[in-house]
Write an enzyme that holds these catalytic residues in place. Structure first.
Site, PDB file in Angstrom:
ATOM      1  N   LYS A  52     -10.705   1.257  -5.623  1.00 41.05           N
ATOM      2  CA  LYS A  52     -11.048   0.640  -6.988  1.00 41.05           C
ATOM      3  C   LYS A  52     -10.742   1.205  -8.361  1.00 41.05           C
ATOM      4  O   LYS A  52     -10.382   0.513  -9.092  1.00 41.05           O
ATOM      5  CB  LYS A  52     -12.457   0.630  -6.963  1.00 41.05           C
ATOM      6  CG  LYS A  52     -13.379  -0.494  -5.995  1.00 41.05           C
ATOM      7  CD  LYS A  52     -14.886  -0.376  -6.463  1.00 41.05           C
ATOM      8  CE  LYS A  52     -15.510  -1.444  -5.509  1.00 41.05           C
ATOM      9  NZ  LYS A  52     -16.917  -1.532  -5.750  1.00 41.05           N
ATOM     10  N   GLY A  97     -22.985   6.422  -9.134  1.00 43.85           N
ATOM     11  CA  GLY A  97     -21.560   6.140  -8.490  1.00 43.85           C
ATOM     12  C   GLY A  97     -20.782   4.801  -9.153  1.00 43.85           C
ATOM     13  O   GLY A  97     -21.418   4.590 -10.133  1.00 43.85           O
TER      14      GLY A  97
END
Ligand code: NDP
Length: 287
Positions: A73, A135
């Site tokens: 990502k 996160g």
């Protein structure tokens, strides 16, 4: 005579591990219901050090786009021509659109979360939220809530990852008007009175640990609050089951997952998929 056109349109997900990712189930169900029979979603196991090659492959095959999941990502941002403002703030991209070789990166995780809240009649503007976790998912959620005008966000995470929480606070402080604070999560956490939205943005309760609940004092959650879980598997976590028994308004992570997938399909095909078909496919796959 019927048109002879057998060209395939490819999308998919790059990740590792990725085999258990249910994206293909919901995307393929949506394509079929939309009559897009030559659109295919590929679940692709891409090594961390092979991302550049995978991006070259994506371009070579003229794939229309790709989702990125762990561990790509952040790293994928180096290979993109353009990145949306919110994905830049979040610092991660989970979907790419390939416009004739020009790669545009977006983060639809937080947007899917916002659509899930909206479909449950929750408007974040002016509201107070408590978010568990710091996160990737928490980041996307907090940035989108901040940009949408949330008044106040409390980030609660295990003490060991204070830098993650502090970094997220800095993003919110620099880019939004949202009041925010970080609290170490070192025991049962009581939700402060006056909180409107509670978010479990941790991986607590994720398959296979389906009996585990986040360490929250459940008696502090009242029926004037709305609780949103991010866990898509199982479709109903132990937390959501308990909240439903207590009559607390809440939503599972399936809503976030389906909404972000629907957004991806719309950005790739220009057409809106049938979300009910996607929910049904997910439920059948995880039954
Ligand atoms: P990260 O690994 O980036 O973050 C995980 C977070 O969970 C961290 O804050 C971590 O805290 C916390 N955590 C993990 N275990 C515990 C525990 N036992 N007690 C307290 N906190 C814990 O993962 P992501 O943010 O990317 O994903 C989080 C969850 O969100 C996953 O379950 C994922 O499936 C889900 N998700 C759902 C989406 C959807 O569409 N529904 C989209 C994206 C993600 P610490 O920093 O202390 O380790």
């Amino acid at each position: 005579m019927k048109e002879q056109n057998y060209l395939d349109h490819l999308v998919g997900v790059f990740g590792q591990p990725v085999a258990e990712n249910p994206g293909v189930v919901i995307q393929d169900a949506a394509f079929e219901a939309m009559g897009l029979e030559r659109w295919h979603f590929l679940t692709l196991d891409v090594d961390k050090d092979k991302l550049e090659d995978a991006i070259k492959g994506l371009k070579a095959f003229k794939m229309r786009g790709i989702n990125c999941t762990i561990p790509h990502k952040i790293a994928v941002m180096d290979y993109l021509d353009e990145i949306s403002e919110s994905a830049k703030l979040i610092g991660a991209v989970n979907m790419i659109v390939n416009n004739d070789g020009h790669l545009f990166g977006e983060n639809t995780d937080g947007k899917g979360f916002m659509m899930s809240l909206e479909s449950n009649g929750v408007d974040v503007k002016g509201k107070k939220a408590v978010v568990f976790g710091a996160g990737g998912a928490a980041r996307a959620i907090c940035v989108e809530m901040g940009l949408a005008g949330a008044a106040d966000i409390t980030i609660v995470n295990r003490a060991q990852d204070r830098p993650l929480g502090d970094a997220l606070m800095a993003i919110l402080q620099e880019n939004t008007k949202t009041e925010c604070r970080y609290i170490d999560w070192d025991g049962p956490f009581s939700i402060p009175e006056g909180t409107d939205i509670v978010v479990n943005a941790t991986s607590v309760g994720l398959y296979p640990d389906v009996e585990v609940m986040p360490n929250i004092n459940l008696d502090s959650i009242t029926s004037d609050m709305f609780v949103q879980d991010v866990i898509p598997n199982p479709t109903e976590t132990a937390l959501i089951k308990e909240l439903r028994c207590r009559g607390i308004p809440c939503a599972t992570g399936a809503g976030m997952l389906i909404n972000q997938a629907a957004l991806n399909i719309e950005m790739w095909t220009g057409k809106k998929p049938d979300k009910d078909v996607m929910y049904k496919a997910l439920e059948e796959a995880l039954a």
